[in-house]
Design a protein around this motif. Structure first.
Motif, PDB file in Angstrom:
ATOM      1  N   ASP A  81       0.826  -1.204   0.000  1.00  0.00           N
ATOM      2  CA  ASP A  81       0.000   0.000   0.000  1.00  0.00           C
ATOM      3  C   ASP A  81       0.859   1.251   0.000  1.00  0.00           C
ATOM      4  N   SER A  82       1.966   1.211   0.768  1.00  0.00           N
ATOM      5  CA  SER A  82       2.853   2.368   0.831  1.00  0.00           C
ATOM      6  C   SER A  82       3.446   2.654  -0.544  1.00  0.00           C
ATOM      7  N   VAL A  83       3.895   1.616  -1.214  1.00  0.00           N
ATOM      8  CA  VAL A  83       4.542   1.779  -2.513  1.00  0.00           C
ATOM      9  C   VAL A  83       3.526   2.187  -3.583  1.00  0.00           C
ATOM     10  N   LEU A  84       2.341   1.579  -3.583  1.00  0.00           N
ATOM     11  CA  LEU A  84       1.303   1.940  -4.556  1.00  0.00           C
ATOM     12  C   LEU A  84       0.867   3.387  -4.362  1.00  0.00           C
ATOM     13  N   THR A  85       0.691   3.786  -3.109  1.00  0.00           N
ATOM     14  CA  THR A  85       0.288   5.153  -2.818  1.00  0.00           C
ATOM     15  C   THR A  85       1.335   6.133  -3.329  1.00  0.00           C
ATOM     16  N   THR A  86       2.595   5.829  -3.055  1.00  0.00           N
ATOM     17  CA  THR A  86       3.681   6.705  -3.494  1.00  0.00           C
ATOM     18  C   THR A  86       3.710   6.802  -5.012  1.00  0.00           C
ATOM     19  N   ALA A  87       3.556   5.668  -5.682  1.00  0.00           N
ATOM     20  CA  ALA A  87       3.544   5.666  -7.146  1.00  0.00           C
ATOM     21  C   ALA A  87       2.381   6.518  -7.667  1.00  0.00           C
ATOM     22  N   LEU A  89       0.981   9.058  -6.172  1.00  0.00           N
ATOM     23  CA  LEU A  89       1.272  10.472  -5.926  1.00  0.00           C
ATOM     24  C   LEU A  89       2.225  11.026  -6.987  1.00  0.00           C
ATOM     25  N   ARG A  90       3.237  10.260  -7.349  1.00  0.00           N
ATOM     26  CA  ARG A  90       4.196  10.709  -8.363  1.00  0.00           C
ATOM     27  C   ARG A  90       3.484  10.881  -9.706  1.00  0.00           C
ATOM     28  N   GLU A  91       2.621   9.902 -10.004  1.00  0.00           N
ATOM     29  CA  GLU A  91       1.833   9.955 -11.231  1.00  0.00           C
ATOM     30  C   GLU A  91       0.989  11.222 -11.290  1.00  0.00           C
ATOM     31  N   MET A 105      14.669  -2.574   2.495  1.00  0.00           N
ATOM     32  CA  MET A 105      14.240  -2.846   1.121  1.00  0.00           C
ATOM     33  C   MET A 105      13.057  -1.939   0.761  1.00  0.00           C
ATOM     34  N   HIS A 106      12.138  -1.803   1.706  1.00  0.00           N
ATOM     35  CA  HIS A 106      11.001  -0.893   1.522  1.00  0.00           C
ATOM     36  C   HIS A 106      11.540   0.495   1.198  1.00  0.00           C
ATOM     37  N   GLY A 107      12.534   0.930   1.961  1.00  0.00           N
ATOM     38  CA  GLY A 107      13.125   2.253   1.738  1.00  0.00           C
ATOM     39  C   GLY A 107      13.771   2.373   0.371  1.00  0.00           C
ATOM     40  N   LYS A 108      14.457   1.323  -0.076  1.00  0.00           N
ATOM     41  CA  LYS A 108      15.127   1.368  -1.388  1.00  0.00           C
ATOM     42  C   LYS A 108      14.099   1.556  -2.498  1.00  0.00           C
ATOM     43  N   ILE A 109      12.971   0.865  -2.391  1.00  0.00           N
ATOM     44  CA  ILE A 109      11.929   0.988  -3.414  1.00  0.00           C
ATOM     45  C   ILE A 109      11.385   2.415  -3.426  1.00  0.00           C
ATOM     46  N   LEU A 110      11.143   2.969  -2.237  1.00  0.00           N
ATOM     47  CA  LEU A 110      10.617   4.340  -2.169  1.00  0.00           C
ATOM     48  C   LEU A 110      11.608   5.329  -2.779  1.00  0.00           C
ATOM     49  N   GLU A 111      12.905   5.091  -2.537  1.00  0.00           N
ATOM     50  CA  GLU A 111      13.938   5.958  -3.135  1.00  0.00           C
ATOM     51  C   GLU A 111      13.834   5.932  -4.648  1.00  0.00           C
ATOM     52  N   LYS A 112      13.703   4.726  -5.198  1.00  0.00           N
ATOM     53  CA  LYS A 112      13.612   4.602  -6.647  1.00  0.00           C
ATOM     54  C   LYS A 112      12.389   5.335  -7.182  1.00  0.00           C
ATOM     55  N   LYS A 117      12.620  12.116   1.071  1.00  0.00           N
ATOM     56  CA  LYS A 117      13.239  11.812   2.363  1.00  0.00           C
ATOM     57  C   LYS A 117      12.556  10.588   2.941  1.00  0.00           C
ATOM     58  N   ILE A 118      13.357   9.661   3.430  1.00  0.00           N
ATOM     59  CA  ILE A 118      12.797   8.426   3.976  1.00  0.00           C
ATOM     60  C   ILE A 118      13.158   8.314   5.448  1.00  0.00           C
ATOM     61  N   VAL A 119      12.173   7.992   6.247  1.00  0.00           N
ATOM     62  CA  VAL A 119      12.357   7.943   7.701  1.00  0.00           C
ATOM     63  C   VAL A 119      12.199   6.506   8.187  1.00  0.00           C
ATOM     64  N   TYR A 120      13.073   6.088   9.098  1.00  0.00           N
ATOM     65  CA  TYR A 120      12.974   4.759   9.717  1.00  0.00           C
ATOM     66  C   TYR A 120      12.810   4.986  11.215  1.00  0.00           C
ATOM     67  N   PRO A 121      11.584   5.264  11.676  1.00  0.00           N
ATOM     68  CA  PRO A 121      11.405   5.719  13.064  1.00  0.00           C
ATOM     69  C   PRO A 121      11.979   4.757  14.102  1.00  0.00           C
ATOM     70  N   GLU A 122      11.690   3.472  13.992  1.00  0.00           N
ATOM     71  CA  GLU A 122      12.105   2.530  15.037  1.00  0.00           C
ATOM     72  C   GLU A 122      13.631   2.398  15.043  1.00  0.00           C
TER      73      GLU A 122
END
Ligand SMILES: Nc1ncnc2c1ncn2[C@@H]1O[C@H](COP(=O)(O)OP(=O)(O)OP(=O)(O)O)[C@@H](O)[C@H]1O
Ligand SMILES: Nc1ncnc2c1ncn2[C@@H]1O[C@H](COP(=O)(O)OP(=O)(O)OP(=O)(O)O)[C@@H](O)[C@H]1O
Lengths: 220, 220
Positions: A81-87, A89-91, A105-112, A117-122
């Motif tokens: 859902d995070s990746v689809l939502t981001t895609a 938004l870019r669209e 890995m989640h972060g790497k996909i979002l970067e692409k 800016k990517i946050v890893y709270p924990e």
């Protein structure tokens, strides 16, 4: 007064939204759970929340998302859902996206996908807590203006045992030494040319950002 | 060289453990999932990990938990396991427990159990991200030694439009003004008695901690 869009109102997203609102900005908050949306409306901690599935690009389009100052994607446990939502938004032309990632890995996909800016709270809080417990939280660098910073720098090996004037730091690096933190933690403001420097000393310096960097690289 | 016990090796716990280890301390890491334990052993990012259910006070007892410098309870999604583990640790004489909480109520229960410090990673990072986006991250107060701090203070209303010498801050509050941050973000080091102070100015001051506090209370 700016307007922000926050998607995903878990603990992270709801707090992002609340700080924007507390500071006088407009915030539209989205979540696909009616229960979550209702509870944030009831809490009155932000002005506007709407139930919506952000992977549905048609509903997203109706919100004119490209008009927001920034969009924060705070969907954690569903990488899809995070990746689809981001895609989506870019669209739809959103320029500034900030997203939290649950794994590297989640972060790497979002970067692409062009997330700014990517946050890893924990992970970030875990590292920061451990440093706090060890007493390792230092000023690092605090920029006074584009050129001048105050920074705390560990004493480079080559200066161990020398006096301040012997090191010639001021002339060589164009840095002023405001204070010295001895191992044990407290800064001493009594700094004279005769002050002798020890291993484990930290110097509080002020000067140009490049010179501070040059000085910091002496340690490596 | 200290020794720490970390219970729960999710993103938060594994990062706490890793920073302790990177800084030369001993760390015993516990998780009840064999898969998690094996993967952290394979990653070689810490020295010792063991599979164990921390709610089982007999297994915990064998580890002589009261001998650790501190115990970090990093179990998030099961409030029950987090609370039972914490209760076990207190029963076994552990003095310093730091725990992460998933909700405010979870945190309240941990407080009642005598946890020294409670962390809310997602909520705290959410607030901190929003402030970063708004450019609201300020130095706050950085202690140079037990008495002297550098702090960034918003200009009290009563000084709006006055020159620095008119405000008499130096003599009244025993504070030196190192720099002024104009709205727009950059600090200016050119500070003279004639400098005129505006609303939205932030002053970078150095002085005694109590005097800084007194000065900060002028705003309220
Ligand atoms: N497709 C989606 N559209 C809108 N909201 C969504 C979508 N998927 C998940 N959400 C919402 O995002 C919020 C946060 O997601 P989730 O709880 O999975 O992440 P989390 O990382 O555990 O949250 P946190 O750590 O911030 O508490 C939830 O309230 C959830 O309802
Ligand atoms: N009773 C228990 N004893 C030992 N370990 C436990 C116990 N219960 C849970 N754990 C472990 O704690 C770790 C973290 O817990 P969990 O994943 O539920 O929390 P989380 O808050 O989602 O983690 P994070 O946000 O740090 O990634 C998990 O690896 C889990 O196996």
């Amino acid at each position: 007064k700016k307007n922000f869009l926050v998607i995903g109102l878990g603990r992270f997203g709801s707090n992002v939204a609340r700080v924007f609102y507390e500071n006088g900005h407009d915030i539209l908050a989205i979540d696909n759970s009616m229960e979550v949306v209702q509870s944030i409306i009831d809490s009155k901690t932000i002005n506007d929340a709407v139930q919506l599935d952000a992977t549905d690009s048609n509903s997203l389009k109706k919100l004119e998302v490209e008009k927001f100052e920034a969009v924060i994607v705070a969907i954690g446990s569903s990488i899809e859902d995070s990746v689809l939502t981001t895609a989506n938004l870019r669209e739809l032309g959103v320029k500034k996206i900030i997203a939290k990632a649950s794994t590297e890995m989640h972060g790497k996909i979002l970067e692409k996908l062009g997330v700014e800016k990517i946050v890893y709270p924990e992970a970030e809080m875990g590292r920061s807590l451990a440093k706090q417990i060890l007493g390792l939280n230092t000023l690092d660098e605090f920029a006074l203006n584009e050129n001048v910073s105050i920074a705390e720098v560990a004493l480079p090996k080559e200066f161990h045992g020398k006096t301040l004037s012997e090191t010639n730091i001021r002339l060589t690096y164009n840095l002023n030494i405001l204070a010295i933190r001895r191992s044990g933690g407290d800064f001493s403001l009594t700094v004279t040319p005769q002050t002798s420097l020890q291993p484990d000393d930290y110097l509080l310096v002020i000067g140009n950002h490049e010179n501070i960097e040059r000085f910091q690289h002496l340690r490596e």
